[in-house]
Design an enzyme around this catalytic site. Sequence first.
Site, PDB file in Angstrom:
ATOM      1  CB  SER A 290       4.821  -7.676  -0.949  1.00 26.07           C
ATOM      2  OG  SER A 290       4.539  -6.471  -1.705  1.00 26.07           O
ATOM      3  CG  ASP A 291      -1.894  -8.953  -3.156  1.00 25.23           C
ATOM      4  OD1 ASP A 291      -1.494  -9.881  -3.641  1.00 25.23           O
ATOM      5  OD2 ASP A 291      -2.544  -8.060  -3.590  1.00 25.23           O
ATOM      6  CB  THR A 292       0.964  -5.083  -6.472  1.00 27.72           C
ATOM      7  OG1 THR A 292       2.218  -5.002  -5.643  1.00 27.72           O
ATOM      8  CG2 THR A 292       0.704  -3.613  -7.233  1.00 27.72           C
TER       9      THR A 292
ATOM     10  N   GLY B 113       0.727  -3.238  -0.721  1.00 29.67           N
ATOM     11  CA  GLY B 113       1.051  -3.699   0.721  1.00 29.67           C
ATOM     12  C   GLY B 113       1.988  -4.729   1.011  1.00 29.67           C
TER      13      GLY B 113
ATOM     14  CE  LYS C  22       0.212 -12.755  -1.950  1.00 30.35           C
ATOM     15  NZ  LYS C  22       0.567 -11.881  -3.164  1.00 30.35           N
TER      16      LYS C  22
END
Length: 190
Positions: free
Chosen positions: A68-70, A105, A52
Amino acid sequence: MKPFILASGSPRRKELLEQANISFTVQTSDIDETIDPVLSPEQFVQSLALQKAEAVFNSNQDAVVLGSDTVVVLEGQILGKPADRDHAKEMLTALSGKQHSVITGVAILSSEQQKTFFVETRVQFWELSNAEIERYLETNEPFDKAGAYGIQGFGATLVREIAGDYFAVVGLPLALTVRELSHFGITPNI
């Protein structure tokens, strides 16, 4: 100071950075978020966060970019965003009465440096009745969230306890992120 760009359309990440008094703009990217079974959940969220950030950085190389990623992880299986109402109900039923991990992350990029990291928080759900699950589904809250719940909304009523960073469950480990951003020259406006 370089411009700072949040490479995420998440209103929750935007709110968290605003809470920290950090100036930024938002620019989203369209990347493939298909789960890669070869990667561990920790590797997967960092990989997506980096993809991203890179997608936005490629056209903004004078900026600092954060991606960011969850994901929610139950018994080793990644639970992403539900495909539909039935899928959301299936996820919430699986999470009922159990402990799971929420892993977020983060990737920060500039022309000089790159930093990726993740934060894991353990979340314990109450034992949920079918009526409680149906009531939560009626809020329409579960449908754009990993694991089919949002701890910052009505989904908080499903959570018995957490161990770790609450803000990482919301979508961005705020204190650690602010500390890491300082290494890129991005600091709160105070």
